[in-house]
Write a protein that holds these residues in place. Structure first.
Motif, short mmCIF file in Angstrom:
data_model
loop_
_atom_site.label_atom_id
_atom_site.label_comp_id
_atom_site.label_asym_id
_atom_site.label_seq_id
_atom_site.Cartn_x
_atom_site.Cartn_y
_atom_site.Cartn_z
N GLY A 231 0.95 -1.70 -0.23
CA GLY A 231 0.16 -0.19 0.17
C GLY A 231 1.00 1.34 0.33
O GLY A 231 1.94 1.05 -0.45
N TYR A 232 0.30 2.26 0.57
CA TYR A 232 0.92 3.58 0.63
C TYR A 232 1.44 3.59 1.62
O TYR A 232 0.79 3.67 3.00
CB TYR A 232 -0.17 5.10 -0.18
N PHE A 233 2.63 4.61 1.93
CA PHE A 233 3.02 4.28 3.58
C PHE A 233 3.78 6.36 3.71
O PHE A 233 4.19 6.54 2.69
CB PHE A 233 4.58 3.81 3.91
N LEU A 234 2.65 6.37 4.29
CA LEU A 234 3.15 8.52 4.40
C LEU A 234 4.16 8.07 5.87
O LEU A 234 4.26 7.71 6.60
CB LEU A 234 1.32 8.79 5.05
N SER A 235 5.08 8.95 6.29
CA SER A 235 5.95 9.08 6.87
C SER A 235 6.05 11.01 6.96
O SER A 235 6.54 11.43 5.76
CB SER A 235 7.25 9.24 6.81
N GLN A 236 7.04 11.21 7.90
CA GLN A 236 7.41 12.83 8.20
C GLN A 236 8.66 12.94 8.85
O GLN A 236 9.41 13.95 9.08
CB GLN A 236 6.92 14.09 8.95
N ALA A 237 9.37 11.57 8.36
CA ALA A 237 11.22 12.01 8.64
C ALA A 237 11.95 12.56 8.84
O ALA A 237 12.59 12.65 9.19
CB ALA A 237 11.52 9.99 8.44
N LYS A 238 12.02 13.00 7.29
CA LYS A 238 12.92 13.98 7.05
C LYS A 238 12.70 15.42 7.55
O LYS A 238 13.69 16.01 8.14
CB LYS A 238 12.45 14.37 5.50
N TYR A 239 11.33 15.94 7.73
CA TYR A 239 10.77 16.83 8.45
C TYR A 239 11.22 16.19 9.87
O TYR A 239 11.41 17.94 11.29
CB TYR A 239 9.16 17.09 8.60
N ALA A 240 10.71 14.82 10.86
CA ALA A 240 11.15 15.27 12.26
C ALA A 240 12.79 15.01 12.17
O ALA A 240 12.47 15.88 13.59
CB ALA A 240 10.14 13.88 12.45
N ASN A 241 13.44 14.92 11.85
CA ASN A 241 15.09 14.57 11.73
C ASN A 241 15.59 16.04 11.89
O ASN A 241 15.96 16.97 13.04
CB ASN A 241 15.47 14.27 11.00
N GLU A 242 14.98 17.51 11.27
CA GLU A 242 15.44 18.69 11.73
C GLU A 242 14.27 19.48 12.36
O GLU A 242 15.28 19.95 12.89
CB GLU A 242 14.14 19.51 9.81
N VAL A 243 13.56 18.85 12.84
CA VAL A 243 12.70 19.24 14.24
C VAL A 243 13.49 19.11 14.98
O VAL A 243 13.67 20.06 16.48
CB VAL A 243 11.27 18.50 14.42
N ILE A 244 13.97 18.02 15.43
CA ILE A 244 15.16 17.34 16.41
C ILE A 244 16.40 18.35 16.18
O ILE A 244 17.19 18.91 17.03
CB ILE A 244 15.53 16.15 16.62
N HIS A 245 17.11 18.54 15.40
CA HIS A 245 18.00 19.84 14.81
C HIS A 245 17.94 20.74 15.17
O HIS A 245 18.85 21.38 16.25
CB HIS A 245 18.89 19.18 13.64
N ARG A 246 16.56 21.19 15.31
CA ARG A 246 16.62 23.03 15.32
C ARG A 246 16.28 22.89 16.89
O ARG A 246 16.84 23.78 17.52
CB ARG A 246 15.33 22.99 15.14
N ALA A 247 15.96 21.66 17.50
CA ALA A 247 16.23 21.37 19.12
C ALA A 247 17.82 21.43 20.02
O ALA A 247 17.52 21.98 21.15
CB ALA A 247 15.43 20.59 19.85
N LYS A 248 18.54 21.51 18.35
CA LYS A 248 19.74 21.08 19.52
C LYS A 248 20.55 20.16 20.20
O LYS A 248 21.11 20.74 21.61
CB LYS A 248 20.57 22.82 19.95
N LEU A 249 19.33 19.57 20.46
CA LEU A 249 19.87 17.99 21.24
C LEU A 249 21.39 17.26 21.41
O LEU A 249 21.19 17.18 20.83
CB LEU A 249 18.40 17.24 20.99
N THR A 250 21.57 17.93 22.31
CA THR A 250 22.60 16.39 22.13
C THR A 250 22.96 15.63 23.34
O THR A 250 24.49 15.08 22.83
CB THR A 250 23.67 17.80 23.23
N ASP A 251 22.06 15.03 23.60
CA ASP A 251 22.44 13.50 23.86
C ASP A 251 21.39 13.24 23.70
O ASP A 251 20.68 13.07 22.43
CB ASP A 251 22.24 13.71 25.47
N THR A 252 21.81 11.14 23.71
CA THR A 252 21.56 9.90 23.02
C THR A 252 19.52 9.85 24.03
O THR A 252 20.01 8.50 23.23
CB THR A 252 22.70 9.15 22.76
N LYS A 253 19.70 10.65 24.94
CA LYS A 253 18.63 10.37 26.12
C LYS A 253 17.31 9.85 25.33
O LYS A 253 16.81 10.29 24.28
CB LYS A 253 18.55 10.65 26.77
N LEU A 254 16.68 8.09 24.94
CA LEU A 254 15.36 8.60 24.31
C LEU A 254 14.55 7.92 25.52
O LEU A 254 14.46 7.11 27.11
CB LEU A 254 15.18 7.27 23.36
#
Length: 217
Positions: free
Chosen positions: A21-44
């Motif tokens: 089927g069709y798969f919709l995602s915003q992975a690229k946009y989400a990655n840009e948002v994370i970089h904008r927040a300047k997260l420096t750790d890897t805590k999930l």
């Protein structure tokens, strides 16, 4: 007019085609948002918000960058288009966008860290799915869950066959005087959505021949 070929990207939403089927995602946009927040750790985190958290307007001190907080909130609201699992957490934190505090900033960062662990998730619209509005429409509400104004928050989700097509998470406009009242008001909102979806499907040539179930606890 120009044929641009099969749809791949639309308003930061990636559309991937597969035999399923069709798969919709915003992975690229989400990655840009994370970089904008300047997260420096890897805590999930495994969840976007702490269980039973009660944020209020006076917790903590104002963050250093109010503009960044508001920009990130705008981005998270748009991410809900393909990430309904963020809906409740974003709804809670967005209520403090006018006067955010350090506790709200911490809650926003938790959402972003959860997003890091689910960045490639999205919505699948299966070719084999039926066109029945089976919803398993589950409507639920917390009673007086907001400690600031004592209003209840409701939510529901609905499926067309196996495909998630509608969801909402919103604070009720009045103060419910009992948990029963909060639940009935939630069912009223969900019922209105079901009626609208059935009418839309009928206009598209997909009339629903059987009733649509609505569940509520």
């Amino acid at each position: 007019m120009k044929d641009l070929g099969p749809l791949r990207y639309f308003l930061s939403i990636k559309v991937a085609f597969s035999p399923k089927g069709y798969f919709l995602s915003q992975a690229k946009y989400a990655n840009e948002v994370i970089h904008r927040a300047k997260l420096t750790d890897t805590k999930l985190f495994d969840t976007p918000i702490e269980l039973n958290i009660k944020l209020n307007t006076t917790d903590g001190v104002p963050p250093d960058d109010l503009t960044l907080y508001r920009e990130l909130m705008d981005c998270l609201v748009y991410l809900i288009v393909t990430c309904p699992n963020l809906a409740y957490a974003v709804h809670v934190v967005s209520q403090f966008v006018s006067t955010p505090r350090s506790s709200h900033w911490a809650a926003l960062l938790r959402i972003l860290r959860y997003l890091c662990s689910t960045i490639f998730q999205g919505l699948l619209f299966s070719f084999t799915s039926s066109l029945d509005l089976v919803t398993d429409a589950d409507a639920d509400a917390d009673w007086a869950g907001d400690v600031n104004d004592r209003k209840s928050t409701f939510g529901f989700y609905m499926f067309l066959g196996d495909s998630l097509i509608s969801w909402k998470n919103k604070k009720q406009t009045i103060v419910a005087r009992s948990t029963t009242e909060a639940e009935y008001r939630t069912m009223a909102h969900a019922t209105a959505e079901i009626v609208w979806l059935r009418g839309l499907l009928s206009d598209l040539g997909i009339p629903q021949s059987s009733p649509t179930s609505l569940y509520c606890d």
